[in-house]
Design a protein around this motif. Sequence first.
Motif, PDB file in Angstrom:
ATOM      1  N   LEU A 254       0.831  -1.207   0.000  1.00 18.18           N
ATOM      2  CA  LEU A 254       0.000   0.000   0.000  1.00 18.18           C
ATOM      3  C   LEU A 254       0.865   1.256   0.000  1.00 18.18           C
ATOM      4  CD1 LEU A 254      -2.771   1.350   0.181  1.00 18.18           C
ATOM      5  CD2 LEU A 254      -2.592   1.193   2.676  1.00 18.18           C
ATOM      6  N   VAL A 255       1.915   1.254   0.799  1.00 19.24           N
ATOM      7  CA  VAL A 255       2.804   2.419   0.874  1.00 19.24           C
ATOM      8  C   VAL A 255       3.434   2.695  -0.489  1.00 19.24           C
ATOM      9  CG1 VAL A 255       4.940   3.323   1.877  1.00 19.24           C
ATOM     10  CG2 VAL A 255       3.267   2.179   3.342  1.00 19.24           C
ATOM     11  N   GLN A 256       3.930   1.649  -1.153  1.00 18.44           N
ATOM     12  CA  GLN A 256       4.544   1.819  -2.468  1.00 18.44           C
ATOM     13  C   GLN A 256       3.526   2.274  -3.512  1.00 18.44           C
ATOM     14  OE1 GLN A 256       7.725   1.771  -3.359  1.00 18.44           O
ATOM     15  NE2 GLN A 256       8.309   1.378  -1.222  1.00 18.44           N
ATOM     16  N   THR A 257       2.316   1.730  -3.430  1.00 13.96           N
ATOM     17  CA  THR A 257       1.264   2.136  -4.368  1.00 13.96           C
ATOM     18  C   THR A 257       0.957   3.618  -4.220  1.00 13.96           C
ATOM     19  OG1 THR A 257       0.266  -0.076  -4.351  1.00 13.96           O
ATOM     20  CG2 THR A 257      -1.131   1.771  -5.049  1.00 13.96           C
ATOM     21  N   CYS A 258       0.818   4.071  -2.981  1.00 16.01           N
ATOM     22  CA  CYS A 258       0.529   5.488  -2.728  1.00 16.01           C
ATOM     23  C   CYS A 258       1.677   6.378  -3.187  1.00 16.01           C
ATOM     24  CB  CYS A 258       0.254   5.708  -1.246  1.00 16.01           C
ATOM     25  SG  CYS A 258      -1.276   4.957  -0.647  1.00 16.01           S
ATOM     26  N   ARG A 259       2.899   5.932  -2.947  1.00 21.81           N
ATOM     27  CA  ARG A 259       4.070   6.731  -3.319  1.00 21.81           C
ATOM     28  C   ARG A 259       4.146   6.909  -4.842  1.00 21.81           C
ATOM     29  NH1 ARG A 259       9.180   4.474  -0.554  1.00 21.81           N
ATOM     30  NH2 ARG A 259       7.950   5.215   1.225  1.00 21.81           N
TER      31      ARG A 259
END
Length: 302
Positions: A254-259
Amino acid sequence: MQTEGGLLLEWPKRRMRLNPLPGSPGGPEDPSDSRGAGSRGEPSAATLDRKLCQVGGVNLNYSSVAGTLYHIQVEDRGPVLDRATESEIRRVNVIVYANYGEPNAQIVHGRDHDYPDIRTQAHNAFIKSRVTDLAAEARRIIEEKEQRQVMRIKALIHEYHITKDDALKKEFEEANALFPFLFSRAWLELKQEKATAASAAATPAPPPVPPRQEVVYPLDTELRESVIEIERLMAELDHDLKRLKAAGKADDILVQTCRKLVARAKETVSGREGSEFNAKRLEMMRHSLTTTWRQVKSRLKA
């Protein structure tokens, strides 16, 4: 009032005082903290009709420290339906024009500020104080933007003298045409720094040219509002993702997707002229940000 094509009705200048923020010592009480009737949506004797929940706004001319003429427009749009949250909120819009009154006028800052939809006289008074504060804050934003622009112009000029890159030359010549006062300031600072470096034992390496990230907002109202909404969604997503990480509920995917999504969004709205925006691309980006933000908010509630 008309805002298209840089045409605005000029209101008389007025003196402004930055009011204390709501909740701070000496500041007004934020009606959104109220637990009384109206804050939960139930009707009461003090509830106002929708059409009475709009306190107008301000239009101010402002000359920056460097000498560039700006026009600051702050408008209370009253209760509106927010597309991302699908709920009604009270929205105050801020727009800043550079080179106001000139053929090359452009919008260099735009933002929506949202507050709870509380339909009372007290909340109207709160919004009125925020309109005044936001107009004063716009002046600070202008000066910060100009400082970043001066730093970029200096870096462009220095890099051009080393590389003789025509693309760099074209960019700082465009900056000179749009913001001659800033270009003069940058040139003067470079001369002063050169004189100081000549008397020093060692000359520090100049900073690299910073990426062009300032947004020039479209004059077209629909496109401009899409750009402003994308910027707001990026900020909301970043804020709630930090909350999710602090709560230990955010996984690496999720963090990578948002970034990656925020990086694409910045690329979509930054470093381009107002005429270069594409309505379909803006809508697709707005939809992607909204969907991802809702996923993050749902995890926060879990």
